[in-house]
Structure formats: structure tokens, C-alpha cells
Design an enzyme around this catalytic site. Structure first.
Site: not given
Ligand code: NAD
Length: 439
Positions: A11, A207, A263, A260
Site C-alpha cells: 500500500v 474499511k 486483508c 485468502g
Molecule cells: N495489501 C493490500 O492489498 C492492502 C489493501 C488495502 C489496505 N491495506 C492495509 O494497508 C496496511 C499496509 O499493508 P501492506 O500490505 O502494504 O503491508 P506490508 O507489510 O506490505 O508493508 C508494511 C511496511 O511498513 C514497514 N514499516 C513498519 N513499521 C514501520 C515504521 N515504524 N516506519 C517505517 N516503516 C515501517 C515495513 O517494513 C513494511 O515494509 C495494512 O493495514 C493493510 O491492512 C492493504
């Protein structure tokens, strides 16, 4: 606008790249120095179609940069987005907010002028208020507001979803914050994409309600598929027949091996826990979680039946390991349930996936990986179609059947028609929610 994006996962990276493409000056931050080193070298750490080109273009235009230094990115930013992970907390099914709150503390220490701290991560109701409390406590003099801006992009189509969203949800408490968010999203606003402004709590709830609804829709058709098999109906025809009703709609009505991904499992689990905590059990969502687990287990029974009652000693070619096509994301993929069960039952499993191997190898010990479906199928006793990548949609079925020791297919995505498989020489087939043969 100057934007800091905290977290460069699926994201954060897509959002950061797209905001820079809007013309904003974006600094993407991650704790993981390897990710930042890759990004600095022009490499994208995840597979997301089109992201590499868009990223290169905006880095080239000097609007987009990457750092591990959160303080440097936050200082002077108009908006700081928190896009860190909110996985399921071990033990109780809640959303783990450790990363969000840690980011809030780090941001507090680095704020300079007026800043809107925006949570993009999926978080339970009350989290934005807690982020505000954390920042106020750590930096009582800071001039800031919080905003909730949940993200709805789909992996595999993330750029298009971000650039052409069905809607943007912005939860705010002050006009000042609303104005900053309007500037951030102005390019979408100008093109008439709906921007819905709400209070913080409603934005947070939207959400979870959206994801729970979609998970329910998938699970509904999966349950109907189980009944179709018993009564002799074809779930594809049923889905088409109900999906043409405008009140129902045809999306998310493809029966398969259970939802799966990164999310739905964690968000349905978190919503169920939020409901329990507020003495308002989410009974439908709780049923969805239970039925989805049963659906996944039913898939293992299907494959076992296809193999004549036991997979012991069988060689099984699995097409697809990622939770859906066009991503390398393996989080909570059905393959993580199905493949270990097959290996546990004594099967030799060969997997082929266009992007899943890098993550999948460590997650699926005991399986071997093949380069293409034909080498995976050579001498195999069964093929299991698990993820409907485009390259698996038009296979040479005759060639496959000729290569296999015993030409059997469990098509858990209903890609192929029974008649085509039969014509190609397959001796047994099972789909989802429709008649098979040779069983
Ligand atoms: N993946 C999806 O399709 C999707 C869609 C909509 C919403 N979301 C939501 O978005 C959020 C992120 O999901 P994602 O899939 O991108 O997660 P992800 O695990 O791919 O990425 C999270 C990133 O944040 C970094 N991080 C963690 N703590 C940090 C900090 N303090 N400072 C800097 N970087 C830090 C991690 O190293 C990692 O690279 C979640 O809450 C998820 O539910 C995800």
C-alpha cells in the site's frame, strides 16, 4: 504538497508512487534498510504490474525519493501517511497496532509546522484518536491534526485502483485537515472521482465493513457451490443468473478455494473481535470465517477424492501459489493450507507460479518448484489449478494429458470446461460447484 509515506509495502509504495505522479513531492520511508537500498537502486521489492515504470518516471522527475530516516521525511511535510502493516495479533485475532503506534511516536518527535497525520493502514475504530493522543503526549506543542484515509486498492491492479478509485474516504475532525486532504487528492477530485468526507470513526468503520462485505459475498457463493455439487447445479450458471440482478452485481461471485490474502482473513478476524468487545457480536462475519475455513478443507477432500481416496505416493502439480494472480503476495494464500496438507498426506508436490517462488519456497517446505506447467505435469498423477494466472488459462490440454502418468485435474478456479478436458484425454476432473467426471 510535501508528503511523507511511512511504510513502503504493497500500500505505502503504490500510494507514494501515485501521489508523486499527481505532482506532489513524496518521500517514502521504511524501517527495512534492504527495501530502501533496493528502491534507491531503482528496483521494486514487490511484484505489482506497472509500478516499476511509474516509479522510475517520478524518481527521474525528482518528485520521489526513499529513506530510512523518518525524521528527515516528516520535517516540513504537509501530510504524513502511516501505511505500515496491521497484521493479526498472535493469540487473540485482534489487529496488531504496534507498528502504527510506533510510527506515531516517531512522527511526533519529528513534526515541524502544521501537519496532517493520516492513517492509511486498516485500523479499528478509535485508532486515529489514539494516534492523536500519542502525538499530543509526546509533542504537546506540535501543530497537527489526524485524518483517516483507508485504502481500497487491490494487489495486481493497484495503480489503476489508486488512480481511478470508486471513491476516496477521508475521515477528519477539522476543516484545516479537510483542506489539506482536498489538496492531496485534488487531481482525482478534478476528474470527478467521489471523495467522501466523514468523521474519523466512520472512515475507520467503512474499511472493515467493505472488506467484511466482500468476504461475505465470496463465501456466500462458495457455500452455494457446495450445495450445487450435491444437487447437480452449476455454480457458474447460478452466479451469472444472480449476478445480472443489479441489486446483487456480478463481482465477487466466482466460486473457488476460499478467500485468502493479506486483508480479508485479518480484517474479518479483527472485525469479529471488535464486535465481541462491544457486546455486539458480528454473527455474519463470524459465520463467514468459519465457512471459509470449511471451504478450504473441502478443497483438500476434493483433491484426495480425485486421487482415488488418498494422495499418498501421488505426484501433484499445483498451478499457482500466490493468493491471486498478478501479485507475489503469499499472505494467507489457500496454497499455504492445501499444499502442506497434500505433503502431509504423502504426496510429492511440484508448484509452478509466475511470481510466487521467491516468497513461496520458504513458506512451503517439502514442495519442489517447476518452471512451467508442462514440466510440472510430467509424470504427475494430478494437476491442481489453484491460482488463475493468465498463463494458466489457455494451456494445451492435450499436451498436458499426454505428459501425465494419470490425467486428472482439480480445477479449483473453474477455468476449464469438463467437456474440453474430456476431449483432451483427461480421465478425471473435479471443479468447484459443478459436475466432475471419472470420480
Ligand atoms: N495489501 C493490500 O492489498 C492492502 C489493501 C488495502 C489496505 N491495506 C492495509 O494497508 C496496511 C499496509 O499493508 P501492506 O500490505 O502494504 O503491508 P506490508 O507489510 O506490505 O508493508 C508494511 C511496511 O511498513 C514497514 N514499516 C513498519 N513499521 C514501520 C515504521 N515504524 N516506519 C517505517 N516503516 C515501517 C515495513 O517494513 C513494511 O515494509 C495494512 O493495514 C493493510 O491492512 C492493504
Amino acid at each position: 504538497m510535501k508528503i511523507a509515506m511511512i511504510g513502503t509495502g504493497y500500500v505505502g509504495l503504490v500510494s507514494g508512487v501515485c501521489f508523486s505522479d499527481f505532482g506532489h513531492e513524496v518521500v517514502c520511508v521504511d524501517l527495512n534498510p534492504d527495501k530502501i537500498a533496493m528502491l534507491d537502486a531503482g528496483q521494486v521489492p514487490i511484484y505489482e504490474p506497472g509500478l516499476d515504470d511509474l516509479m522510475a518516471r517520478n524518481v527521474g522527475a525528482e518528485r520521489l525519493s526513499f529513506t530510512t530516516d523518518l525524521a528527515q521525511a516528516v520535517a516540513g511535510a504537509d501530510a504524513v501517511f502511516i501505511a505500515v502493516g496491521t497484521p493479526t495479533r498472535r493469540g487473540d485475532g485482534h489487529a496488531d497496532l504496534t507498528y502504527v503506534y510506533a510510527a506515531a511516536r516517531d512522527i511526533a518527535a519529528a513534526l515541524t509546522g502544521y501537519t496532517v497525520v493520516v492513517t492509511k493502514s486498516t485500523v479499528p475504530v478509535g485508532t486515529n484518536a489514539e494516534v492523536a493522543r500519542i502525538i499530543r503526549k509526546a509533542a504537546p506543542e506540535a501543530d497537527f491534526d489526524v485524518a483517516s484515509n483507508p485504502e481500497f486498492l487491490r494487489e495486481g491492479a493497484a495503480i489503476d485502483d489508486f488512480m481511478r478509485p470508486d471513491r476516496v474516504i477521508v475521515g477528519v475532525e477539522t476543516k484545516r485537515a479537510a483542506d489539506v486532504m482536498a489538496d492531496v487528492y485534488r487531481p482525482l477530485f478534478l476528474r470527478d472521482f467521489p471523495i467522501v468526507t466523514t468523521d474519523l470513526e466512520s472512515a475507520e468503520m467503512i474499511k472493515y465493513a467493505a472488506n467484511a462485505f466482500l468476504a461475505t459475498k465470496i463465501t456466500f457463493i462458495n457455500e452455494i457451490a457446495g450445495l450445487c455439487e450435491k444437487v447437480g447445479a452449476d455454480v457458474k450458471q447460478v452466479a451469472k443468473g444472480i449476478g445480472l440482478d443489479g441489486r446483487i452485481g456480478n463481482k465477487f461471485l466466482h466460486a473457488g478455494p476460499g478467500y485468502g490474502g493479506s486483508c480479508f482473513p485479518k480484517d474479518t478476524s479483527a472485525l469479529a473481535r471488535i464486535g465481541q468487545e462491544h457486546a455486539m457480536p458480528m454473527q455474519i462475519v463470524e459465520a463467514v470465517i468459519k465457512v471459509n475455513d470449511e471451504v478450504k478443507r473441502r478443497m483438500i477432500d476434493k483433491i484426495t477424492d480425485l486421487c482415488g481416496g488418498s494422495v499418498n505416493g501421488r505426484t501433484i502439480a499445483v498451478l499457482g501459489a500466490t493468493f491471486k494472480p498478478n501479485t507475489d503476495d503469499m499472505r494467507d494464500a489457500p496454497s499455504l493450507t492445501i499444499v502442506p496438507a497434500l505433503i502431509g498426506g504423502g504426496a510429492r508436490v511440484r508448484i509452478v507460479d509466475p511470481q510466487g517462488r521467491r516468497e513461496g519456497e520458504a513458506l512451503l517446505p517439502g514442495a519442489t518448484w517447476a518452471e512451467d506447467p508442462y514440466s510440472a505435469a510430467k509424470g504427475a498423477d494430478a494437476i491442481v489449478m489453484l491460482t488463475e494466472w493468465n498463463e494458466f488459462r489457455a494451456l494445451d490440454l492435450e499436451r498436458l494429458a499426454g505428459l501425465m502418468a494419470s490425467a486428472r485435474m482439480a480445477d479449483l478456479r473453474n477455468v476449464y470446461a469438463a467437456s474440453d478436458l474430456q476431449e483432451a484425454g483427461f480421465v478425471a476432473y473435479t471443479g468447484v460447484g459443478r459436475a466432475g467426471f471419472g470420480l
